[in-house]
Design a protein around this motif. Structure first.
Motif, PDB file in Angstrom:
ATOM      1  N   VAL A  74       0.822  -1.213   0.000  1.00  0.00           N
ATOM      2  CA  VAL A  74       0.000   0.000   0.000  1.00  0.00           C
ATOM      3  C   VAL A  74       0.853   1.258   0.000  1.00  0.00           C
ATOM      4  O   VAL A  74       0.461   2.288  -0.572  1.00  0.00           O
ATOM      5  N   ILE A  75       2.048   1.206   0.594  1.00  0.00           N
ATOM      6  CA  ILE A  75       2.904   2.380   0.651  1.00  0.00           C
ATOM      7  C   ILE A  75       3.327   2.850  -0.735  1.00  0.00           C
ATOM      8  O   ILE A  75       3.775   3.982  -0.915  1.00  0.00           O
ATOM      9  N   ASN A  76       3.168   2.014  -1.730  1.00  0.00           N
ATOM     10  CA  ASN A  76       3.503   2.396  -3.109  1.00  0.00           C
ATOM     11  C   ASN A  76       2.580   3.475  -3.662  1.00  0.00           C
ATOM     12  O   ASN A  76       2.938   4.146  -4.632  1.00  0.00           O
ATOM     13  N   PHE A  77       1.398   3.621  -3.072  1.00  0.00           N
ATOM     14  CA  PHE A  77       0.474   4.616  -3.618  1.00  0.00           C
ATOM     15  C   PHE A  77      -0.226   5.457  -2.561  1.00  0.00           C
ATOM     16  O   PHE A  77      -0.921   6.423  -2.897  1.00  0.00           O
ATOM     17  N   ALA A  78      -0.067   5.147  -1.274  1.00  0.00           N
ATOM     18  CA  ALA A  78      -0.770   5.910  -0.238  1.00  0.00           C
ATOM     19  C   ALA A  78       0.096   6.043   1.001  1.00  0.00           C
ATOM     20  O   ALA A  78       1.009   5.246   1.234  1.00  0.00           O
ATOM     21  N   MET A  79      -0.193   7.068   1.791  1.00  0.00           N
ATOM     22  CA  MET A  79       0.448   7.217   3.088  1.00  0.00           C
ATOM     23  C   MET A  79      -0.189   6.213   4.044  1.00  0.00           C
ATOM     24  O   MET A  79      -1.415   6.165   4.183  1.00  0.00           O
ATOM     25  N   THR A  80       0.631   5.395   4.692  1.00  0.00           N
ATOM     26  CA  THR A  80       0.121   4.373   5.602  1.00  0.00           C
ATOM     27  C   THR A  80       0.114   4.915   7.029  1.00  0.00           C
ATOM     28  O   THR A  80       1.101   5.480   7.499  1.00  0.00           O
TER      29      THR A  80
END
Length: 325
Positions: A134-140
């Motif tokens: 998920v970190i590839n496209f959003a702030m986790t």
């Protein structure tokens, strides 16, 4: 260069600079910020609910519930949708939800700006929804589901989840100080959200409501459990007085772990549940433990962060290894 927990985070962050720029550009191209909450356990929703409910009232944000099916710990596999879907869709009928098709196709689109996680244990999630992807496209982002009142063993922060976490909203000063030393996660100490919503009143009942909340694992590094020692003894409390009402609220993983660890068979679990009811005791049906605490006079528990919220009620609690009658 030696690869350690610390420099892996630095490498991960440097590789994502381009992605962060793209996220900012994408956000500018639309009017609202898109936020997703990955939810799976209604029992720990009380920690994220205050933020979530504030965001859905703010027209600057598009907020989604990404509902993941229950993970059956006894067989180490995701199950079909059940109580989690019913709880969240009933509680928030007007909120946009994302339901995942099957275990092999549990993906979300890459248009989210922020993703919030309920728990830091990713074994319960499909791989596509874990921080690493998920970190590839959003702030986790993570709001702790339990209260850390003492420094946690350092290994707790060495699982993959924290390697790829951007924002950590710490629940205590101890946790903030400990996580800040890692130096690779943006930390903010905002307190324990559920405490703000607690409402306790004095009891005027004639009966005494006792709540037993055993934990799920005998791993002492995780607090241990008194379940095996006390599962039958606790029922004997009903013989002490007719004024006693006994409620059982085992950790959500207790019975599944009992089957997995061969403490009990599946049939023995069902027989025990039947015995509890026949003895005149009850299984707590509330999803949020704070709703149960409202009518609890005495809490019998293992070491758990639930003690923190019950302590504020001013009522009696005991943390113990064995019930002695």
């Amino acid at each position: 260069m030696q690869v350690t927990f610390f420099n892996i985070m630095e490498i991960a962050k440097s590789k994502k600079k381009k992605d962060i720029i793209l996220r900012k550009k994408r956000t500018k191209e639309r009017s609202n910020i898109k936020i997703g909450f990955i939810v799976q356990m209604p029992e720990v929703w009380d920690k994220e609910a205050p933020l979530f409910e504030a965001l859905i009232k703010d027209n600057r944000f598009d907020v989604y519930l990404i509902i993941v099916p229950h993970y059956d710990f006894s067989i180490s596999k995701l199950s079909q949708y059940g109580a989690e879907k019913q709880y969240f869709t009933k509680k928030y009928p007007d909120v946009k939800t994302v339901l995942l098709k099957n275990e092999n196709d549990m993906v979300i689109d890459d248009t989210y700006d922020y993703i919030f996680y309920q728990r830091c244990w990713e074994i319960y999630l499909p791989k596509q929804l874990r921080c690493k992807n998920v970190i590839n496209f959003a702030m986790t982002c993570y709001i702790p589901y339990c209260y850390h009142c003492t420094p946690t063993h350092v290994s707790y922060y060495e699982n993959d989840f924290f390697w790829y976490l951007n924002k950590f909203y710490c629940c205590s000063e101890d946790q903030f100080n400990q996580v800040s030393e890692i130096g690779n996660i943006e930390c903010q100490y905002l307190g324990f959200p559920v405490i703000d919503s607690l409402q306790y009143s004095s009891s005027s009942r004639n009966e005494i409501n006792i709540l037993w909340t055993p934990r799920w694992t005998d791993d002492q590094s995780l607090g241990g459990t008194s379940f095996n020692v006390n599962k039958y003894k606790v029922l004997e409390l009903l013989n002490q007085s007719k004024k006693i009402s006994l409620y059982l609220r085992p950790h959500p993983l207790t019975f599944e772990n009992a089957i997995k660890q061969k403490w009990m068979s599946k049939d023995e679990v069902e027989e025990y549940k039947k015995l509890v009811v026949e003895s005149g005791a009850y299984f707590d049906s509330n999803k949020l433990i704070e709703d149960t605490f409202t009518n609890t006079d005495i809490l019998i528990t293992d070491f758990t962060s639930a003690i923190i919220t019950f302590f504020l009620s001013g009522r009696l609690y005991t943390a113990l290894e064995e019930i002695l009658l």
